[in-house]
Design a protein around this motif. Sequence first.
Motif, PDB file in Angstrom:
ATOM      1  N   THR A  54       0.850  -1.179   0.000  1.00 23.30           N
ATOM      2  CA  THR A  54       0.000   0.000   0.000  1.00 23.30           C
ATOM      3  C   THR A  54       0.895   1.240   0.000  1.00 23.30           C
ATOM      4  OG1 THR A  54      -1.716  -1.166   1.253  1.00 23.30           O
ATOM      5  CG2 THR A  54      -1.794   1.251   1.244  1.00 23.30           C
ATOM      6  N   ILE A  55       0.681   2.123  -0.971  1.00 19.38           N
ATOM      7  CA  ILE A  55       1.545   3.288  -1.145  1.00 19.38           C
ATOM      8  C   ILE A  55       0.713   4.559  -1.036  1.00 19.38           C
ATOM      9  CG2 ILE A  55       3.134   4.498  -2.687  1.00 19.38           C
ATOM     10  CD1 ILE A  55       3.789   1.823  -3.974  1.00 19.38           C
ATOM     11  N   LEU A  56       1.150   5.491  -0.214  1.00 24.30           N
ATOM     12  CA  LEU A  56       0.518   6.799  -0.095  1.00 24.30           C
ATOM     13  C   LEU A  56       1.246   7.781  -1.010  1.00 24.30           C
ATOM     14  CD1 LEU A  56      -1.340   8.941   1.167  1.00 24.30           C
ATOM     15  CD2 LEU A  56       0.294   9.112   3.073  1.00 24.30           C
ATOM     16  N   VAL A  57       0.529   8.342  -1.977  1.00 22.51           N
ATOM     17  CA  VAL A  57       1.078   9.321  -2.916  1.00 22.51           C
ATOM     18  C   VAL A  57       0.606  10.701  -2.500  1.00 22.51           C
ATOM     19  CG1 VAL A  57       1.091  10.133  -5.309  1.00 22.51           C
ATOM     20  CG2 VAL A  57       1.194   7.677  -4.816  1.00 22.51           C
ATOM     21  N   VAL A  58       1.569  11.616  -2.281  1.00 22.29           N
ATOM     22  CA  VAL A  58       1.240  12.960  -1.793  1.00 22.29           C
ATOM     23  C   VAL A  58       1.787  13.993  -2.765  1.00 22.29           C
ATOM     24  CG1 VAL A  58       1.259  14.486   0.203  1.00 22.29           C
ATOM     25  CG2 VAL A  58       1.596  12.023   0.534  1.00 22.29           C
ATOM     26  N   ASP A  59       0.888  14.762  -3.386  1.00 22.79           N
ATOM     27  CA  ASP A  59       1.307  15.809  -4.322  1.00 22.79           C
ATOM     28  C   ASP A  59       0.147  16.778  -4.506  1.00 22.79           C
ATOM     29  OD1 ASP A  59       2.119  17.256  -6.794  1.00 22.79           O
ATOM     30  OD2 ASP A  59       3.715  15.751  -6.823  1.00 22.79           O
ATOM     31  N   ASP A  60       0.445  18.075  -4.551  1.00 25.42           N
ATOM     32  CA  ASP A  60      -0.628  19.059  -4.700  1.00 25.42           C
ATOM     33  C   ASP A  60      -1.097  19.182  -6.145  1.00 25.42           C
ATOM     34  OD1 ASP A  60       1.893  20.147  -5.284  1.00 25.42           O
ATOM     35  OD2 ASP A  60       1.112  22.182  -5.121  1.00 25.42           O
ATOM     36  N   GLU A  61      -0.361  18.599  -7.092  1.00 22.76           N
ATOM     37  CA  GLU A  61      -0.775  18.621  -8.489  1.00 22.76           C
ATOM     38  C   GLU A  61      -1.602  17.371  -8.792  1.00 22.76           C
ATOM     39  OE1 GLU A  61       2.428  19.107 -11.184  1.00 22.76           O
ATOM     40  OE2 GLU A  61       3.299  20.818 -10.124  1.00 22.76           O
ATOM     41  N   GLN A  62      -2.841  17.591  -9.199  1.00 26.25           N
ATOM     42  CA  GLN A  62      -3.734  16.464  -9.456  1.00 26.25           C
ATOM     43  C   GLN A  62      -3.208  15.574 -10.574  1.00 26.25           C
ATOM     44  OE1 GLN A  62      -7.795  17.588 -10.285  1.00 26.25           O
ATOM     45  NE2 GLN A  62      -8.430  15.504 -10.787  1.00 26.25           N
ATOM     46  N   GLY A  63      -2.646  16.183 -11.610  1.00 28.42           N
ATOM     47  CA  GLY A  63      -2.126  15.391 -12.720  1.00 28.42           C
ATOM     48  C   GLY A  63      -1.013  14.450 -12.287  1.00 28.42           C
ATOM     49  N   ILE A  83      -3.180   5.110  -2.113  1.00 28.96           N
ATOM     50  CA  ILE A  83      -3.942   6.126  -1.391  1.00 28.96           C
ATOM     51  C   ILE A  83      -3.334   7.465  -1.781  1.00 28.96           C
ATOM     52  CG2 ILE A  83      -4.703   6.954   0.874  1.00 28.96           C
ATOM     53  CD1 ILE A  83      -3.973   4.187   1.985  1.00 28.96           C
ATOM     54  N   ALA A  84      -4.163   8.486  -2.010  1.00 36.12           N
ATOM     55  CA  ALA A  84      -3.642   9.778  -2.469  1.00 36.12           C
ATOM     56  C   ALA A  84      -4.030  10.893  -1.518  1.00 36.12           C
ATOM     57  CB  ALA A  84      -4.149  10.090  -3.878  1.00 36.12           C
ATOM     58  N   ALA A  85      -3.133  11.880  -1.409  1.00 42.16           N
ATOM     59  CA  ALA A  85      -3.387  13.069  -0.597  1.00 42.16           C
ATOM     60  C   ALA A  85      -2.851  14.279  -1.347  1.00 42.16           C
ATOM     61  CB  ALA A  85      -2.710  12.942   0.766  1.00 42.16           C
ATOM     62  N   SER A  86      -3.503  15.448  -1.161  1.00 41.79           N
ATOM     63  CA  SER A  86      -3.137  16.647  -1.908  1.00 41.79           C
ATOM     64  C   SER A  86      -2.161  17.551  -1.163  1.00 41.79           C
ATOM     65  CB  SER A  86      -4.396  17.452  -2.262  1.00 41.79           C
ATOM     66  OG  SER A  86      -5.105  17.799  -1.082  1.00 41.79           O
ATOM     67  N   ASP A  87      -1.895  17.282   0.107  1.00 45.76           N
ATOM     68  CA  ASP A  87      -0.914  18.072   0.847  1.00 45.76           C
ATOM     69  C   ASP A  87      -0.440  17.282   2.057  1.00 45.76           C
ATOM     70  OD1 ASP A  87      -2.647  18.706   3.251  1.00 45.76           O
ATOM     71  OD2 ASP A  87      -3.814  19.717   1.697  1.00 45.76           O
ATOM     72  N   GLY A  88       0.577  17.814   2.741  1.00 42.60           N
ATOM     73  CA  GLY A  88       1.175  17.108   3.861  1.00 42.60           C
ATOM     74  C   GLY A  88       0.253  16.963   5.060  1.00 42.60           C
ATOM     75  N   GLU A  89      -0.605  17.936   5.264  1.00 43.62           N
ATOM     76  CA  GLU A  89      -1.525  17.869   6.408  1.00 43.62           C
ATOM     77  C   GLU A  89      -2.493  16.698   6.259  1.00 43.62           C
ATOM     78  OE1 GLU A  89      -4.248  21.013   8.963  1.00 43.62           O
ATOM     79  OE2 GLU A  89      -4.117  21.275   6.794  1.00 43.62           O
ATOM     80  N   GLN A  90      -3.085  16.583   5.081  1.00 43.91           N
ATOM     81  CA  GLN A  90      -3.986  15.457   4.812  1.00 43.91           C
ATOM     82  C   GLN A  90      -3.237  14.130   4.881  1.00 43.91           C
ATOM     83  OE1 GLN A  90      -5.737  15.534   0.908  1.00 43.91           O
ATOM     84  NE2 GLN A  90      -7.150  13.840   1.319  1.00 43.91           N
TER      85      GLN A  90
END
Length: 461
Positions: free
Chosen positions: A3-12, A29-36
């Motif tokens: 299971t890998i969490l991908v964190v990046d503010d760019e949706q693309g 699992i995806a997140a758009s910023d470090g807080e999330q």
Amino acid sequence: MGTILVVDDEQGMREFLTALLEHQGHQIIAASDGEQALELVTHQPPDLVISDVRMPKVDGIGLLTGIREKYPHLPVIMITAYASMDSTIQAMRLGADDYITKPFRIDEIRLVVEKALARARARQHGQVSQPPVMEEAQLTGIIGRSPKMVELYKLITRIAELDSTILITGESGTGKELVARTIHCASPRADRPFLAINCGAIPEQLLESELFGHVKGSFTGAVSHKAGLFEVANRGTVLLDEIAEMSPGLQVKLLRFLQERTFRRVGGTEDLEVDVRLIAATNKDLVKAMADGAFREDLFYRVNVIPIHLPPLRERTEDIPLLANRLLAQCTLRQQRGTASISQEAMEILVRYRWPGNVRELENVIERAVAFETSDQLTSASLPLEIREVPDRRGRASIPFPEEGIDLDVTVSDIEKGLMRQALERSGWVQKRAADLLKISFRSFRHKAKKYGITKAERDA
């Protein structure tokens, strides 16, 4: 798979990494910023985190710090721009397992993810093993994730535990000694000495003494017994660099050593036996040297048991941004300068250049540019003129012409010096060969080299 969490503010970017890693069989699992991302990690820790450095709210460095406080063994891979080595260094110091530089290759992502998950599984199951070869390569200075370098790492993995003799070939500056050191560090001999000697830099009698040792009184100046490299490196590794420069007489003695694994000190009568792995290296064509009678055929087959050929830098241009940034970080630390990144224009110039002197030439260019750079970013203006030249459609050099004009004599001299250095790098710093490449007489070349202060000291620096 994990299971890998991908964190990046760019949706693309999130969608691209999700599709790529899901195709490899991972759950994403995806997140758009470090807080999330911190909330997701706290709720359900993944097997791996891949995070961009620059993000709103909590950035990648803040996310890494928060993860390390609660989950010190959770592997984290950082995504950084190729011109921001400062953030990469900071992330590695804070405990990031690895990093990926933009723009990156798909095979690079797969390789880094596979390595991080494998290390995590090994820790989880309490497995103790030799460090991965890629880590050993980074420790010894080999840098690159191009397909040719990946193949090199795989080859090192297969041969490191063997005792077979290895012959490393490649142009000057490709890192032959670094590869030899990596093989040693990844082998069972890693806790024993690794000793290297340049066969072309030492006179024949002295080289024999350096390799095999001598007894007191065996020649003028031999005031005591001395152990040679083979004796000192017992159960370790010896690298004979530039083996093609070894004299015919010494080739015979080396051949006997490889056949019998015994030797005699210069002036001695006792046969000594040692357990040494031999690695030879050369930038010459040994097959041609055999045809010319300069290298023994039987010795060639003794050293060429496992051949490794190192590609020149121009054949792995995708590694140049990674190399340039790593060299910049090392150089700024050594010079205590504030140059923290490389501009996009400067990086494009570095990637476009052919690098006849390979990694060694790139290192020299970076060091010179840092010395001349006055800002916190290495710009194209700090690069040597011969590097900045861009071929036009007719194949001729196009030199930027500033509004204030140029000093023609100085500009022509700079170009001439640059071409002379390139010819020397390509010819192994043999002036006669360099003169032939430039289609000028040896006398003329020697005069110009003296005029410009071009010496072999530059090669050895």
